[in-house]
Design a protein around this motif. Structure first.
Motif, mmCIF file in Angstrom:
data_model
loop_
_atom_site.group_PDB
_atom_site.id
_atom_site.type_symbol
_atom_site.label_atom_id
_atom_site.label_comp_id
_atom_site.label_asym_id
_atom_site.label_seq_id
_atom_site.Cartn_x
_atom_site.Cartn_y
_atom_site.Cartn_z
ATOM 1 N N ILE B 327 8.134 80.878 45.751
ATOM 2 C CA ILE B 327 7.971 82.582 46.030
ATOM 3 C C ILE B 327 6.796 82.839 45.002
ATOM 4 N N ARG B 328 5.717 82.813 45.411
ATOM 5 C CA ARG B 328 4.649 83.165 44.598
ATOM 6 C C ARG B 328 4.468 84.686 44.040
ATOM 7 N N ALA B 329 5.010 85.190 43.204
ATOM 8 C CA ALA B 329 5.083 86.533 42.983
ATOM 9 C C ALA B 329 5.240 86.901 41.647
ATOM 10 N N ARG B 330 4.798 87.969 40.998
ATOM 11 C CA ARG B 330 5.041 88.391 39.642
ATOM 12 C C ARG B 330 6.474 89.199 39.908
ATOM 13 N N VAL B 331 7.548 88.694 39.196
ATOM 14 C CA VAL B 331 8.806 89.107 39.563
ATOM 15 C C VAL B 331 9.110 89.831 37.988
ATOM 16 N N THR B 332 10.003 91.205 38.079
ATOM 17 C CA THR B 332 10.559 91.791 36.892
ATOM 18 C C THR B 332 12.018 91.798 37.287
ATOM 19 N N TYR B 333 12.756 92.426 36.346
ATOM 20 C CA TYR B 333 14.175 92.314 36.627
ATOM 21 C C TYR B 333 14.726 93.552 35.937
ATOM 22 N N HIS B 334 15.332 94.788 36.715
ATOM 23 C CA HIS B 334 15.921 95.854 36.044
ATOM 24 C C HIS B 334 17.399 95.585 35.789
ATOM 25 N N SER B 355 14.499 80.166 38.128
ATOM 26 C CA SER B 355 14.811 79.055 38.689
ATOM 27 C C SER B 355 13.823 78.613 40.001
ATOM 28 N N ILE B 356 13.508 79.990 40.597
ATOM 29 C CA ILE B 356 12.840 79.971 41.919
ATOM 30 C C ILE B 356 11.312 79.353 41.490
ATOM 31 N N PRO B 357 10.874 78.337 42.202
ATOM 32 C CA PRO B 357 9.405 78.021 41.999
ATOM 33 C C PRO B 357 8.538 79.055 42.267
ATOM 34 N N GLY B 358 7.624 78.963 41.661
ATOM 35 C CA GLY B 358 6.407 80.115 42.027
ATOM 36 C C GLY B 358 6.443 81.381 41.259
ATOM 37 N N VAL B 359 7.795 81.741 40.796
ATOM 38 C CA VAL B 359 7.841 83.061 40.178
ATOM 39 C C VAL B 359 7.315 83.232 38.907
ATOM 40 N N GLU B 360 6.517 84.227 38.894
ATOM 41 C CA GLU B 360 5.686 84.503 37.349
ATOM 42 C C GLU B 360 6.744 85.774 36.709
ATOM 43 N N GLU B 398 2.933 97.536 35.265
ATOM 44 C CA GLU B 398 2.220 98.108 36.342
ATOM 45 C C GLU B 398 2.001 96.946 37.615
ATOM 46 N N ASP B 399 1.599 95.589 37.098
ATOM 47 C CA ASP B 399 1.249 94.761 38.056
ATOM 48 C C ASP B 399 2.468 93.992 38.769
ATOM 49 N N VAL B 400 3.448 94.260 38.788
ATOM 50 C CA VAL B 400 4.595 93.381 39.402
ATOM 51 C C VAL B 400 4.653 93.488 40.850
ATOM 52 N N GLU B 401 5.121 92.385 41.545
ATOM 53 C CA GLU B 401 5.023 92.657 43.073
ATOM 54 C C GLU B 401 6.646 92.828 43.537
ATOM 55 N N LEU B 402 7.441 92.319 42.719
ATOM 56 C CA LEU B 402 8.629 92.549 43.083
ATOM 57 C C LEU B 402 9.818 92.665 41.725
ATOM 58 N N ILE B 403 10.605 93.753 42.110
ATOM 59 C CA ILE B 403 11.480 94.330 41.149
ATOM 60 C C ILE B 403 12.952 93.942 41.543
ATOM 61 N N SER B 404 13.512 93.042 41.028
ATOM 62 C CA SER B 404 14.815 92.519 41.342
ATOM 63 C C SER B 404 15.783 93.096 40.618
ATOM 64 N N MET B 405 17.024 93.276 41.145
ATOM 65 C CA MET B 405 18.398 94.053 40.513
ATOM 66 C C MET B 405 19.479 93.675 41.421
ATOM 67 N N GLY B 406 20.605 94.074 40.779
ATOM 68 C CA GLY B 406 21.739 93.770 41.337
ATOM 69 C C GLY B 406 22.600 94.946 41.741
ATOM 70 N N ASN B 407 22.264 96.054 42.299
ATOM 71 C CA ASN B 407 23.174 97.219 42.702
ATOM 72 C C ASN B 407 22.386 98.023 43.727
ATOM 73 N N PRO B 408 23.078 98.356 44.679
ATOM 74 C CA PRO B 408 22.339 99.026 45.629
ATOM 75 C C PRO B 408 21.992 100.505 45.154
ATOM 76 N N GLY B 409 22.790 101.014 44.731
ATOM 77 C CA GLY B 409 22.326 102.583 43.988
ATOM 78 C C GLY B 409 21.080 102.324 43.433
ATOM 79 N N CYS B 410 20.852 101.604 42.423
ATOM 80 C CA CYS B 410 19.585 101.408 41.831
ATOM 81 C C CYS B 410 18.592 101.050 42.562
ATOM 82 N N MET B 411 18.624 100.222 43.749
ATOM 83 C CA MET B 411 17.867 99.676 44.743
ATOM 84 C C MET B 411 17.129 101.116 45.230
#
Ligand SMILES: Cc1cc2nc3c(=O)[nH]c(=O)nc-3n(C[C@H](O)[C@H](O)[C@H](O)COP(=O)(O)OP(=O)(O)OC[C@H]3O[C@@H](n4cnc5c(N)ncnc54)[C@H](O)[C@@H]3O)c2cc1C
Ligand code: SF4
Ligand code: SF4
Lengths: 486, 446
Positions: B327-334, B355-360, B398-411
């Motif tokens: 997954i070629r993407a700039r990823v951050t986590y909330h 652990s996902i290949p391609g994740v920046e 500013e420049d992330v493509e994916l914001i990952s998290m673990g809660n539907p309310g936050c999503m």
């Protein structure tokens, strides 16, 4: 039930609302109860209102109004003070400066920064660390306390041993005097000026001379590197001797902290444990910094000194993370007492370093006599003791016993040639103990200085000095009444 | 702050209770731990927004104690800070003395709700959400459809005017982005038992959750695929119901207890109860708090709570198959509050994602600061929720493509933020990314 009407029944509150906006004045019972004390909880009082000015002009306008109406008032930062400085005695208006929390300017070339009074201490270092700078005074409450409050208390911190306390880092200030006049002290970037050091006078005046509304501080280049050393001792005296030897060897550590057995029990039971053994009598947490070659050899010397004094274990932090964990454990030490005791009273004495073992023995005796446990956390390098008296306010009489024990600890410090406060201030808490170190005349001389700035004693009244009813002013009155010349 | 519809106030001042009503009184042991040091102040989103001591953890604890001391009544001035709390638990992470502020607040809310029943539109709201919706999976499942209908019918402006759906219209927009197809509820799509792929390592039960299943059905599907792929036989007990978190947050503790009992029964057979919604996981781990006064139930609840784990933690602790698809993407986590502050889950999801290949990887500053979602808080306290969201968005790189998290309310909340700020980032669940990588990897092998 609903007291919507009552909201505006006090004309003073209406006027305050007009000056700063309705939403920036608190006056309901529950709101005021939240402001009935600061970090010193043994004495509480009810304010008349809390007002939140957004800029210097508003502070000045509010102060002018209160001065005109002869209403006493108090400045307040984060309310982490430990001597009741921001606690109302009853009927004061609290001027909270937390809305004024901007970092106004950073000047890396001249190594200064300008902040509003409500700006939180730690945020300054966080804001400038990417450029390799930091703000040196680091009270353990730095996560929350404001720089305005630091100026008022002349706050110190673990790293003040080498770099000095707040007053050594303040270059200028804007102050609203108790009649509303706005003055500027110090010239930005110019450390020393001819004439009286008014800036020095304001610093540490515990909010009794003026309301600080802007501060220019010195910032420092971060040291090239540092090393943190942790040493465990089976005997407090060995630990104390090691402290003396480190200093007399000519080493000036950035920080040199000590905790005793009860304190260690507290921090290990609380939220940031790091696995200190529970059966040691004292630990030393030491940081050396500077250029690589310098601090490496200092660290080695320190390890040697510890060995000489029978250290059980001494280790150097393997990385920054480990050092940070040790520091978080230490810096949250006061709060950690909540994990082993319902209440605590922290005292703040200063003693000549060489008298450490003797004073510690006295404190131990006070603990045994009162039956209250006393934990000791302290800035050992500069002899600033923080005995933490553990008690349960729910038990009848314990609060009084704790206050007494605290006072006796301070007496022990004063008797050893020290002082009754290193950094937490006098506030309401240690007013009477001022007598341990000052004569009536000396106290009177100081209240006269206060009168120059604060003639009506409207700003933070009845703090810092013993009740006049019991000190020189009264004696003078009596003498005058008796027709005696003074 | 918030206007409240109050009816006649009923309080009693029994000996020792101050102004609290007998039964389920805020626990004196919890507030006795607080030494009033203030180290929690700067962690608290509502204090940061207001600067008001009574809107801080220290102030709230002090007020809760003051009611017990009889100094403060359970009136509007008390309710305001108690209900303005986001229940984000950031204060608990900051507090050196381990004060359980969240638990105290929930107990105080329960008291207030009994002393001062809600009236007015707030009552309708809480009825709609807490009684009418969440305990009934089939109705929540219709929520997604309902929202779509509202939007296409032009009724959303009506909803906005009525004040109760201030944020929902935005969420409608983002729903279309996050779930292109109306997600199909897991409980309908799958049978009760879904076999593991390959050798079965263990049997696990999954909570499908209400919002998760209705709005983010895909996340649930991804979760099941990730688990079965890692050798787990997945059970989806049909008897399960809403976790009750929203009820407990709203002070409806009796309703919360009912739901807790049903879930404890539904999951009785399970050894592991896995949850992919932070708020639900946290609430289920705290079931024992609801049964303070019923020792037997409390014991059961403790046993149950011990089985509840966040799915990311479970996978990380037990070892997971390394994902191979790129997954070629700039990823951050909330960090969802109820993962980071509530359950101490911080590293696990990060390790899975990294652990996902391609994740920046781009670490988000102040990643564990609340986004303002907080259950239905963004509906009951829209102004504060929006202010907290605004502050949060300042930290989203500013420049992330994916914001990952673990809660539907936050999503939902973060997606609303992304939309408002015209960002390009997509909001995803950690399980979705992991699942996508697994599937991409499979494609390549074929
Ligand atoms: C856990 C803990 C650890 C601590 N550790 C340390 C330590 O290591 N070193 C140390 O020195 N102190 C320490 N303190 C004490 C306290 O944090 C400091 O005194 C701090 O400087 C107070 O800042 P504040 O913003 O909380 O001020 P407040 O408590 O709000 O006020 C303190 C005093 O300053 C006055 N004041 C506040 N703002 C202004 C202003 N703008 N203008 C004029 N007067 C003002 C108030 O009137 C009051 O008299 C600690 C406290 C706690 C709770
Ligand atoms: S739970 Fe969150 S909002 Fe509530 S007091 Fe704690 S930090 Fe503040
Ligand atoms: S809740 Fe914890 S951090 Fe906050 S004032 Fe109380 S003891 Fe200190």
């Amino acid at each position: 039930m609903f007291r919507k009407k009552e909201r505006h029944s006090d004309p003073l509150i209406r006027k305050l609302m007009k000056l700063v906006g309705k939403e920036h004045v608190l006056h309901r019972q529950a709101d005021l109860v939240a402001y009935e004390c600061d970090g010193f909880t043994l004495q509480r009082g009810k304010a008349r209102a809390v007002v939140f000015p957004g800029e210097t002009k508003e502070v000045s306008a509010v102060v002018r109004l209160l001065h005109r109406e002869r209403v006493p008032f108090i400045a307040r930062g984060a309310g982490t003070g430990l001597s009741g400085g921001a606690t109302p005695l009853g009927g004061e208006v609290i001027i909270s400066l937390v809305r004024m929390k901007k970092l106004l300017r950073v000047d890396l070339d001249n190594r200064t920064a300008v902040v509003q009074p409500g700006f939180v201490n730690l945020k300054l270092t966080q804001a400038i660390s990417k450029d390799g700078y930091y703000y040196a005074p680091d009270p353990s409450s730095q996560y929350a306390c404001t720089i305005g409050g630091n100026v008022a208390e002349n706050a110190g911190g673990a790293h003040c041993l080498k770099y000095g306390v707040t007053t050594n880092h303040i270059l200028g200030a804007e102050v609203v005097l108790p009649d509303g006049e706005v003055i500027r002290l110090g010239e930005d970037g110019i450390p020393d000026q001819p004439g009286y050091d008014l800036l020095g006078l304001i610093t540490g005046s515990e909010g009794t001379l003026g309301v600080v509304t802007e501060i220019t501080v010195r910032i420092l280049k971060a040291p090239e590197g540092k090393q943190t050393i942790l040493a465990y001792f089976d005997d407090v005296e060995d630990g104390s001797r090691a402290v003396s030897d480190i200093i007399s060897a000519g080493i000036v550590p950035a920080a040199l902290e000590m905790m005793d057995r009860t304190a260690i029990e507290g921090v290990e039971a609380a939220n940031f444990p790091v696995g200190h053994p529970l059966d040691i009598e004292a630990l030393l947490l030491i940081e050396v910094d500077g250029i690589e070659a310098g601090f490496q050899s200092e660290a080695e010397d320190i390890v040697d000194v510890c060995r000489k004094w029978n250290v059980r274990e001494v280790k150097v932090a393997k990385d920054e993370q480990e050092a940070a964990a040790w520091w978080a454990n230490r810096k949250t030490g006061f709060g950690a007492m909540g994990a082993i005791s319902p209440d605590y009273l922290v005292q703040d004495g200063v003693i000549p370093r060489s008298r450490l073992p003797e004073v510690l023995n006295k404190i131990r005796a006070i603990s045994q006599e009162t039956g209250l446990r006393i934990a000791n956390i302290f800035h050992a390098g500069d002899g600033n003791l923080h005995p933490l008296i553990l008690f349960d306010a729910q038990k009848p009489g314990e609060k009084e016993k704790a206050l007494q024990a605290g006072s006796r600890c301070l007496k022990a410090c004063a008797d050893a040639g020290g002082s009754i406060t290193g950094e937490h201030g006098v506030g309401i808490e240690k007013k009477e103990e001022m007598r341990f170190i000052f004569t009536d005349e000396e106290i009177e001389a100081q209240t006269r200085i206060r009168s120059v700035f604060n003639p009506d004693n409207l700003l933070n009244p009845d703090k810092l000095f013993p009740q006049p009813g019991r000190c020189a002013e009264v004696k003078q009155e009596i003498k005058e009444q008796q027709g005696l010349k003074v | 702050m918030a206007e409240t519809g109050l009816s006649e106030k009923r309080t009693c001042s029994d000996q020792g209770l101050g102004h609290y009503l007998p039964g389920d009184v805020p626990d004196a042991n919890k507030w006795a731990d607080c030494v009033h040091c203030g180290l929690c102040l700067e962690a608290c989103p509502t204090y940061l927004e207001t600067g008001h001591e009574h809107q801080s953890p220290r102030g709230r604890v002090h007020l809760i104690k003051s009611v017990a001391e009889g100094k403060v009544e359970m009136d509007e001035a008390f309710m305001d800070p108690v209900f303005t709390c986001l229940d984000c638990r950031a204060c608990e992470t900051a507090c050196p003395a381990n004060v359980q502020v969240g638990g105290l607040i929930e107990e105080a809310r329960g008291q207030v709700r009994r002393a001062v029943p809600v009236t007015g539109w707030r009552k309708q709201m809480s009825r709609l959400f807490l009684e009418g919706l969440f305990p009934h999976p089939e109705r929540v499942n219709k929520l997604g459809q309902l929202l779509r209908f509202l939007k296409s019918s032009g009724l959303s402006s009506f909803a906005r005017k009525s004040g109760l759906m201030k944020l929902l219209p935005q969420h409608l927009n983002l729903l279309e982005q996050v779930t292109p197809e109306p997600g199909e509820p897991l409980r309908k799509k799958y049978q009760e038992v879904i076999p593991a792929q390959g050798v079965t390592r263990a049997r696990v039960a999954v909570l499908t959750g209400c919002v998760m299943d209705a709005v983010f059905g895909e996340v649930n599907e991804a979760t099941v695929r990730v688990l079965t792929r890692n050798g787990y036989e997945v059970h989806i007990p049909q008897g399960q119901t809403c976790c009750g978190a929203l009820h407990v947050h709203a002070g409806e503790r009796e309703a919360g207890r009912k739901l807790a009992r049903r879930n404890m029964e539904a999951f009785a057979e399970a050894d592991h109860v896995l949850v992919n919604a932070a708020g639900c996981g946290c609430a289920m781990q705290e079931y024992p708090e609801l049964f303070k006064e019923e020792p037997e139930m409390r014991e059961q609840a403790e046993a149950f709570a011990a089985k509840v784990t966040d799915v990311s933690r479970f996978l990380h602790h037990r070892g997971f198959e390394k994902p191979k698809g790129e997954i070629r993407a700039r990823v951050t986590y909330h960090d969802a509050c109820h993962l980071a502050h509530g359950q101490g889950v911080r590293e696990e999801p990060r390790r899975l994602l990294q652990s996902i290949p391609g994740v920046e990887w781009v670490e988000m500053p102040e990643a564990d600061r609340c986004c303002g979602s907080a259950g239905i808080y963004n509906i009951t306290q829209p102004k504060m929720a929006q202010a907290v969201l605004e502050s949060k968005m300042e930290y989203v790189p500013e420049d992330v493509e994916l914001i990952s998290m673990g809660n539907p309310g936050c999503m939902l909340q973060m997606a609303a933020g992304v939309l408002q700020h015209g960002r390009n980032a997509r909001v995803v669940h950690t399980m979705e990314l992991l699942d996508r990588s697994y599937r991409e990897g499979d494609k390549k092998e074929v």
